[in-house]
Design an enzyme around this catalytic site. Structure first.
Site, PDB file in Angstrom:
ATOM      1  N   ARG A 182       0.829  -1.215   0.000  1.00  0.00           N
ATOM      2  CA  ARG A 182       0.000   0.000   0.000  1.00  0.00           C
ATOM      3  C   ARG A 182       0.864   1.266   0.000  1.00  0.00           C
ATOM      4  O   ARG A 182       0.569   2.241   0.671  1.00  0.00           O
ATOM      5  CB  ARG A 182      -0.959   0.002   1.206  1.00  0.00           C
ATOM      6  N   SER A 224     -11.259  -0.280   2.905  1.00  0.00           N
ATOM      7  CA  SER A 224     -10.469  -0.623   4.092  1.00  0.00           C
ATOM      8  C   SER A 224      -9.885   0.651   4.696  1.00  0.00           C
ATOM      9  O   SER A 224      -9.145   1.374   4.025  1.00  0.00           O
ATOM     10  CB  SER A 224      -9.339  -1.585   3.718  1.00  0.00           C
ATOM     11  N   GLU A 264      -5.330   3.924   6.259  1.00  0.00           N
ATOM     12  CA  GLU A 264      -5.005   3.720   4.846  1.00  0.00           C
ATOM     13  C   GLU A 264      -5.383   4.902   3.948  1.00  0.00           C
ATOM     14  O   GLU A 264      -4.570   5.322   3.123  1.00  0.00           O
ATOM     15  CB  GLU A 264      -5.674   2.429   4.347  1.00  0.00           C
TER      16      GLU A 264
END
Length: 334
Positions: free
Chosen positions: A160, A233, A328
């Site tokens: 990520r 998420s 995130e």
């Protein structure tokens, strides 16, 4: 070039929080981008780049110019090499690849957002990440005012993460080139996916079967942003040392984890669920009742309300498991 003043961005962020841009320009081509950059320079305005708005925590007001990247188009080269422009919807592109008989990104179906944002976050799902298929990324360098192309290694992809995430505000991604495959390269690394396919009697799945099964799985546990505001998420899956994992495993034998380098990647959703947060609601923000990794906004709230809830969840997980959760979605603007 159409420059809009005091333009609402509420419909352009999937959490649905109110936001207003001082100036807003839709970018439909690289020529539009060059014109917008020249305008910003002449007016001494800061540039902010907005893609699909599915992975951001948007500020109530944004000074400067918001460029909404809407460059469309897909080109299929020889040997399953595909160049796709930044304004294409990611899920629609995955569906297109299936229709073309291509394999490589089928397990990343139904990830919200646009192609241009995919390299920034190095998006991934069910064991596949963009870095597995990315060949190069074309972007406009706002610092040096020129177009540049990064190969896979130069993108500095990580979990990520990427070069683009570490240089916010410098590059405007306009194009991504991917190496897909004509033969099926589907690999079911996650038990939930392999179990779902096995229930269908599928042991050697085709890309289309993986694509359709991933869609079904995600629809079962993830809310549609068009129906319930969310950014997918909300927390990254934390990676801990092997020793830390073994300590946690003794106390929580059912803890969900996967090997990651020299450590173990913990399922953040499991941690949040077991800490009692799943289904928690506080006014118009809360934790999704089916997937604890997803924070939601039912409408009428402000971004600070969600951030306060996220911080309490982080404190709870740290206290309970000694694990630090990282948010995130990125703040917009940073």
């Amino acid at each position: 070039m159409n420059v809009l003043a005091d333009h609402s961005l509420q419909q352009l962020n999937t959490l649905g929080f109110p936001s207003v841009a001082q100036y807003f320009i839709q970018i439909d081509s690289e020529a539009d981008l060059l014109e917008a950059v020249a305008f910003a320079k002449a007016e001494n305005l800061k540039i902010h780049v907005l893609s699909g708005g599915s992975n951001i925590l948007i500020a109530p007001r944004i000074e400067g110019i918001v460029l909404f990247i809407n460059i469309r188009g897909i080109e299929l080269h020889n040997d399953a090499l595909v160049t796709v422009n930044a304004g294409e919807n990611w899920h629609d592109f995955v569906g297109w690849s299936i229709d073309q008989g291509l394999s490589g990104i089928e397990s990343m179906a139904l990830i919200p957002g646009k192609v241009g944002a995919a390299p920034v976050q190095n998006i991934g799902a069910y064991g596949t990440e963009l870095c597995d298929v990315a060949v190069s990324v074309r972007a406009f360098d706002l610092q040096h005012e020129c177009f540049v192309r990064f190969d896979n290694l130069a993108c500095e992809f990580a979990y990520r993460d990427s070069l683009f995430k570490h240089t916010p505000g410098r590059y405007v991604i306009t194009q991504v080139t991917l190496q897909l495959a004509r033969e099926s390269i589907s690999v079911c690394r996650y038990k939930a996916l392999s179990d779902a396919l096995a229930q269908q009697g599928v042991l050697s799945p085709s890309p289309k079967q993986v694509f359709e099964t991933v869609i079904a799985l995600r629809q079962q546990k993830l809310p549609d942003p068009a129906v319930l505001g969310n950014a997918g998420s909300f927390f990254k899956n934390p990676v801990v040392s092997q020793a830390h994992y073994e300590t946690l495993h003794k106390q929580y034998p059912k803890i969900v984890a996967f090997p990651s380098g020299n450590g173990m990647k913990l399922a953040a959703g499991w941690l949040i669920d077991q800490a009692g947060w799943k289904g928690y609601q506080e006014g118009c923000v809360g934790v999704h009742q089916q997937q604890a990794l997803v924070l939601t906004h039912t409408g009428g709230g402000e971004i600070d309300m969600l951030l306060q809830l996220a911080e309490r969840i982080r404190e709870s997980i740290s206290k309970t498991y000694g694990v630090s959760l990282e948010i995130e979605p990125q703040r917009f603007p940073l």
